[in-house]
Structures are given as structure tokens and as C-alpha cells.
Design an enzyme around this catalytic site. Structure first.
Site, PDB file in Angstrom:
ATOM      1  N   LEU A 127       0.854  -1.197   0.000  1.00  0.00           N
ATOM      2  CA  LEU A 127       0.000   0.000   0.000  1.00  0.00           C
ATOM      3  C   LEU A 127       0.888   1.244   0.000  1.00  0.00           C
ATOM      4  O   LEU A 127       1.103   1.876   1.025  1.00  0.00           O
ATOM      5  CB  LEU A 127      -0.933   0.001   1.206  1.00  0.00           C
ATOM      6  CG  LEU A 127      -2.038  -1.070   1.174  1.00  0.00           C
ATOM      7  CD1 LEU A 127      -3.042  -0.836   2.284  1.00  0.00           C
ATOM      8  CD2 LEU A 127      -2.760  -1.082  -0.177  1.00  0.00           C
ATOM      9  N   HIS A 128       1.427   1.581  -1.148  1.00  0.00           N
ATOM     10  CA  HIS A 128       2.270   2.764  -1.254  1.00  0.00           C
ATOM     11  C   HIS A 128       1.398   3.951  -1.646  1.00  0.00           C
ATOM     12  O   HIS A 128       0.182   3.909  -1.572  1.00  0.00           O
ATOM     13  CB  HIS A 128       3.421   2.514  -2.232  1.00  0.00           C
ATOM     14  CG  HIS A 128       2.960   2.203  -3.605  1.00  0.00           C
ATOM     15  ND1 HIS A 128       2.903   3.154  -4.584  1.00  0.00           N
ATOM     16  CD2 HIS A 128       2.485   1.069  -4.154  1.00  0.00           C
ATOM     17  CE1 HIS A 128       2.425   2.599  -5.686  1.00  0.00           C
ATOM     18  NE2 HIS A 128       2.168   1.347  -5.452  1.00  0.00           N
ATOM     19  N   MET A 129       2.040   5.008  -2.107  1.00  0.00           N
ATOM     20  CA  MET A 129       1.346   6.295  -2.287  1.00  0.00           C
ATOM     21  C   MET A 129      -0.009   6.208  -2.994  1.00  0.00           C
ATOM     22  O   MET A 129      -1.025   6.614  -2.460  1.00  0.00           O
ATOM     23  CB  MET A 129       2.295   7.234  -3.046  1.00  0.00           C
ATOM     24  CG  MET A 129       1.822   8.655  -3.097  1.00  0.00           C
ATOM     25  SD  MET A 129       1.761   9.392  -1.475  1.00  0.00           S
ATOM     26  CE  MET A 129       0.139  10.100  -1.532  1.00  0.00           C
TER      27      MET A 129
END
Lengths: 567, 87
Positions: B14-16
Site C-alpha cells: 500500500l504505497h502512495m
């Protein structure tokens, strides 16, 4: 001379503009009206948001969607109600907006850095950028505008933040040098996207450089010269012009077929180490994957990758390449690589030991899992199997028998796969070279691994500097081996390729054409250059040079002739 | 309170981008929405907290929702994460 990481190829000479990322100075005073101070913060956020969206738009035009998204991310982060509430709370407790922004951002920077996760730590750089810019807006400090640097500027900075690079005019920037960050940093990615030469992680460079100082840099080797003398500057300018000319020259080979000057078709593939790299091969106009190293699945893991995990990786690559071939090399590991969960013993001679296919045939449980995953993935594209480090015919027969056994199992389970999947071998040992005629009757294709073949043929450890001079594909012993291997494959009408570094060596190209090599598999960045090299030679011309080469007694003579005939 | 366990599918976790989408989509619910991962409680309406949570591909997390619209919030959160958040 200063050394860093060469993260964006090319040469540059220009005058320095130092970009500082120092935080604007502010006074920690208690505002008289906290509600008004919160308002002031809110309008700073509004200004920030508007400016950042404009920057994202200009970034999209200059460096593409991906880089623009980084800036849009800044707006998403500062719009986070959680961070805004924390800042407003501090303001309500009596802090000025500057201090509240500074402290809350610092908390998040620390929190992100503590994760020690590369991607999350990159977001800490984003927050640093947000903090600096918010403080500038609040204090009314001017930013040094990177958009207005004069032509021939070398930008020197601690690290280039996304907002700094937003308006960069690439025609005006001769190079980029930073103190921190590697090849995956935002600065490096952007430099490559804009085709600006860049050297990264040059320690202490900012304190050595003043605005206006002349700088020469080499973004391939990662070197920087401050105040070069006229001869050095001249040399770098010459290298830069040659580099740019070569890059422009190669572009015309994009989309072209790979054929010799007299029209013989060749196959030009790329080598990859993970599924995502397939995109790079496509980007560079590769016609397929000639070597997919599967070790990454095993090295970046604490336990054996499952069939499902492997299947997903192979399937993804096959789908990315669509109808183009993907040659998957099965596990090539041994005692020289530390994979704790395999419980391999340290060996005195790991390169002569329990490794690659020897290990796999002994550990059928592990090998079967990998072969099943590959077979299942073969239903989603054009997949081939390649066996490393073969030294005898029995190994090939054993692998083929195992593949047949798995096919029968998949048939019973009703799982689809490519029934005509090819099983080829790496030819990379002197033994395989000696019995190439026998192996060609068993294998569906050959791929010559020149790195190992040279090492084993010359009995030389190329890591040992005392003997490394012997490690050369131009040695007559290695050339004779190549000729025999390619000849044996052609005798049996099987495809013969090469996936070592030598496949991209333009000195060797005429020799490989003369021997009759059909498939060249090179790193993504070498695809166009290799196609250009192949197109320059006709079979007859290549034969003439190769005849002379094969009469040479030493590698020095071979190299001399090939250099004299280089095209 | 309602809860459900899901597995992160995004290749880079769950990155940017997925974090931003998740927080944005969940903001409209009145319920408190938390992600429980590695013993930490992560506010799913805060992109900053989601990023700091370092949830990787294959991580198993529990979504907890509490409030008037808790079931709708949970359904939406599960749907978003299982669909790979637009990736």
C-alpha cells in the site's frame, strides 16, 4: 576527481548552480490569535495545493505521468485530515504555524524512516519537500527557481526533490549532481527520463562547489571533475557529442527487423532478472526474452517460493511479452550464493560443485515445483524452458522425463499448458561444448552462456586480478569452442543463441555472424546497439574477417584484427 | 464492531497511490475504520498512517469498522483492497 554513482548515462560540462534545501528560518513566537493562525496555515495549504497542481501539469509534459503523480501525491499527503488535525492542534495549543508544520512533518519523517522500508523512506523525502515548501510559503521566502537556470547549468544539490525538478528545462541543464540517493532515487529516475547526465551520492560535493564553478561529469562512470582544465573540458565535450550522436544514430534501428547487410534474419532478445524488467526489453525494442534468470524468486525470500508465487511471476512475464518468446532458465544456484533455507554446505570449489542442474535433479521436490509453475505459465504466452550448467546427455534426458511426468499430471488435473513447450540447454561448460553434437540431438535449442564458458574453458577465476587477463572470449580456445557449439546446433537444425555479455560485444559480431549464431540475447540497454552492429555486416564480409581471426594464435592478435575491421 | 481479514494484493504494497485512493474512498463514512497489522492499529482514513504502516504484498490485515455505517464501510474497504485499488 570525485566519485559517485553513475545513474544517468552521458557526459556534461557546464557551470554550477547549487540548490540548497535549507529550511527557511522562522521565529518561534506564540501567536495572539490561535484561530487566525490556523486560518493562516489553511491558506498556506491552499497556496501549496494550487502551486503543486500547476507543477504536476508542467511535469507531466516534461517528464511523463509517473513523475507528475509524485507531485500529486504531495497534495494527497497534505490533504490528509490526520496530519492537518495534528498541525491545527499544535497551533491551538499556542504554536505558530511554522513551528507546528515543522514539528509534525519531522514526526512523520522520523516515523517513515524508522520503517527502513525503501519505498516508505522515499515518502519521507516527499514530506521533507512538503515541509520546506510550506515553510517558504508561510515565511514568504523565495525559492531559487530551477526553471530559470541559464543554458549549460550543472545542478548541484543534496537531493533533488520532486518540486525542485518540476519546471526543469532540460535544454538548459548539462548535468545533475547530488550528495544522496542512488539509481532508484527520484533525482536519478527523473534525470534518465529527461536524458540529462547525472552522478549521484557524491559525498560532500556541495561544500566543494560554488555557484558558477565549471564542472565536468560522466554519468556512466559516476565521476565528477571540478574546475577541469581546458584539455579535460574539451575531452568531455567531445565524449558528450559522440554519446549524443550515437544515441540519436541508434534510434533509427527502433522498429527495424534484425537482419545482416545481406538480409539474413537474426533473432534479438533481452536478458531479464525479474518480471518488471520485461517492460524495459519491450521499451528498447527487444523481440523476446532470451534469458529470464529465476534466482530473484529464491534470493529475495526467507523460504522456498511456492508454486503459486513462481507461477504468478512467470505468467506475468509471459503476458507482458504477449506472443513473443520468453526463455526461462531454471534455478541456477549453488554453494557460492548464500540462501540459508536451502541448507547448502560451503564448498571448497563452489563453481565445480553442487549447483544448478546438479542440485535441481537431486532435489526433485524443489525442481518439480519450478517446472510445474513454468508449464502452467506456458498457457499464457510463448514460454520455453532452459537448463543451466549441463555437462552430460543424461541430465537433459532426466529433465525431459520430469517435464513429461509433470505434463501427464497436469493433464489429469485438467490444467492447461503448452504441449509443444521447448526444453533447451545452456551450453556453458567445456564438457557440453565437447559433446555439443550429442546434446544437439536431445535439446530443442542451445543458448551459449559465454561468461561461464570462458571461465571454465580458460580455467580462470575472473575475480582474481592476478589471472583475470586470461578471461577473454577472444582467446582462440574460446572461439574454437563457440564455432564447434554453433556448428553442432546447425547440423541438427536446432536454434542456437547466446545470452552472455559477448552477444552484445560489437567486436565479436562478425565472428558470431560467420559462425551462424541465430539468436543474440543482450541486456535491454544494448538491444538497439546490437541490432545496429548486426545490420552492418554481410555474411561474406564477416566470413573474410573471421577466417583471419581463426588463424590467429593469441587473443591479442584476434583483438587487433577485429579492431582494425570494426564497423 | 465488524471486522474482516484480507490480504494485500498490490505488488509494491500500500504505497502512495493505492493508499491515497483507499483513504479518499473511506473518508465519506462516519464509522471509525482501522487496519490492524503487525499489532499496530492504522487509521484507514489517513494516507500518512497507511504509508507508515508499511503493508506489503501478501500481508494479511484485519479491517475493523465501528459506527453507524460500519457494515457498509467494511464492505467498501474489503472491496477496495481485494480489487487491488486500481492497480
Amino acid at each position: 576527481m570525485y566519485y559517485g554513482i553513475g545513474g544517468s548515462a552521458g557526459y556534461g560540462v557546464g557551470r554550477a548552480v547549487v540548490i540548497s534545501d535549507e529550511l527557511p528560518v522562522y521565529e518561534k513566537i506564540k501567536p495572539s490569535d490561535a484561530a487566525a493562525e490556523a486560518e493562516r496555515f489553511q491558506s498556506a495549504v491552499d497556496v501549496f495545493t494550487e502551486k503543486t497542481m500547476q507543477m504536476a501539469d508542467s511535469m507531466r509534459l516534461s517528464a511523463g505521468q509517473k513523475n507528475a503523480e509524485i507531485l500529486e501525491g504531495h497534495v494527497v499527503m497534505i490533504s490528509d485530515p490526520f496530519i492537518q488535525d495534528e498541525i491545527k492542534e499544535k497551533i491551538m495549543q499556542g504554536m505558530c504555524a511554522e513551528q507546528a508544520v515543522d514539528e509534525v512533518c519531522a514526526q512523520f519523517i522520523e516515523m517513515f524512516n524508522m520503517t527502513e522500508d525503501e519505498l516508505t523512506m522515499q515518502r519521507a523525502t516527499d514530506i521533507r519537500d512538503i515541509r520546506t515548501r510550506l515553510l517558504r510559503i508561510l515565511t514568504g521566502t523565495q525559492e531559487k527557481d530551477i526553471r530559470e537556470v541559464p543554458a549549460g547549468t550543472v545542478i548541484v544539490a543534496k537531493d533533488l526533490t520532486p518540486s525542485m525538478t518540476a519546471g526543469i528545462v532540460k535544454e538548459n541543464v548539462a548535468g545533475i549532481i547530488t550528495e544522496t540517493g542512488g539509481v532508484t532515487s527520484h533525482s536519478a529516475i527523473l534525470a534518465r527520463a529527461l536524458e540529462i547526465p547525472g552522478v549521484f551520492s557524491v559525498e560532500g560535493i556541495i561544500s566543494k562547489v560554488k555557484d558558477g564553478m565549471e564542472i565536468a561529469l560522466d554519468g556512466s562512470e559516476g565521476t565528477v571533475i571540478l574546475e577541469p582544465d581546458e584539455a579535460q573540458a574539451q575531452e568531455y565535450r567531445k565524449k558528450r557529442d559522440e554519446f549524443l550522436e550515437a544515441r540519436a544514430g541508434l534510434e533509427k534501428y527502433r522498429g527495424k527487423e534484425t537482419r545482416t547487410a545481406d538480409g539474413i534474419s537474426k533473432v534479438l532478445y533481452g536478458n531479464i532478472g525479474k518480471p518488471d524488467d520485461a517492460a524495459k526489453v519491450i521499451e528498447n525494442d527487444g523481440e523476446g526474452i532470451g534469458l529470464f534468470r529465476t534466482e530473484f524468486l529464491f534470493m529475495n525470500s526467507k523460504e522456498l517460493p511456492t508454486e503459486e508465487e513462481q507461477f504468478e511471476a512467470y505468467k506475468k512475464t509471459a503476458e507482458l511479452m504477449k506472443d513473443r518468446e520468453v526463455i526461462i532458465r531454471t534455478l541456477d544456484i549453488g554453494g557460492d550464493k548464500d540462501i540459508p533455507y536451502l541448507g547448502l554446505e560451503k564448498e571448497d570449489n563452489p563453481f565445480l560443485g553442487y549447483r544448478a542442474i546438479r542440485f535441481c535433479l537431486n532435489r526433485e521436490d524443489i525442481y518439480k515445483t519450478q517446472l510445474r509453475a513454468i508449464l502452467r505459465a506456458s498457457a499464457f504466452g510463448k514460454v520455453s524452458i532452459m537448463v543451466p550448467l549441463v555437462t552430460c546427455v543424461k541430465e537433459v534426458r532426466d529433465v525431459k522425463a520430469l517435464v513429461e511426468k509433470i505434463k501427464a499430471e497436469l493433464d489429469i488435473e485438467g490444467v492447461s499448458y503448452d504441449k509443444n513447450i521447448k526444453v533447451g540447454i545452456m551450453v556453458e561448460t567445456p564438457a557440453a561444448s565437447e559433446i555439443a553434437d550429442l546434446l544437439a540431438k536431445e535439446a530443442d535449442f542451445f543458448s551459449i552462456g559465454t561468461n561461464d564458458l570462458t571461465q571454465y574453458t580458460m580455467a580462470v577465476d575472473r575475480g582474481n586480478s592476478k589471472v583475470a587477463y586470461l578471461y577473454s572470449v577472444f582467446n582462440p580456445a574460446v572461439l574454437r569452442s563457440l564455432k564447434r557449439i554453433i556448428g553442432a546446433a546447425k547440423q541438427e537444425n536446432i536454434m542456437v543463441g547466446m545470452c552472455g555479455e559477448a552477444a552484445a560485444d560489437q567486436l565479436l559480431t562478425p565472428v558470431l555472424i560467420s559462425f551462424g549464431l541465430e539468436e543474440f540475447s543482450v541486456s535491454a540497454g544494448s538491444v538497439l546497439a546490437t541490432r545496429a552492429a548486426i545490420c552492418k555486416w554481410s555474411k561474406a564480409d564477416a566470413d573474410a574477417v573471421t577466417q583471419k581471426v581463426m588463424e590467429c594464435a593469441t587473443q591479442e592478435e584476434v583483438i587487433e584484427i577485429l579492431k582494425a575491421n570494426k564497423r | 464492531m465488524v471486522s474482516k481479514s484480507v490480504v494485500i494484493k498490490n505488488e509494491q504494497g500500500l504505497h502512495m497511490r493505492p493508499a491515497g485512493l483507499l483513504a479518499k474512498e473511506l473518508k465519506s463514512f462516519d464509522s471509525d475504520i482501522n487496519l490492524i497489522f503487525n499489532g499496530k492499529k492504522i487509521n484507514a482514513k489517513s494516507v500518512m498512517n497507511i504509508i507508515a504502516g508499511c503493508m506489503k504484498c501478501g500481508s494479511e490485515i484485519v479491517i475493523e469498522c465501528e459506527g453507524d455505517d460500519e457494515q457498509a464501510a467494511l464492505d467498501k474497504a474489503v472491496e477496495l483492497i481485494e480489487s487491488g485499488l486500481g492497480e
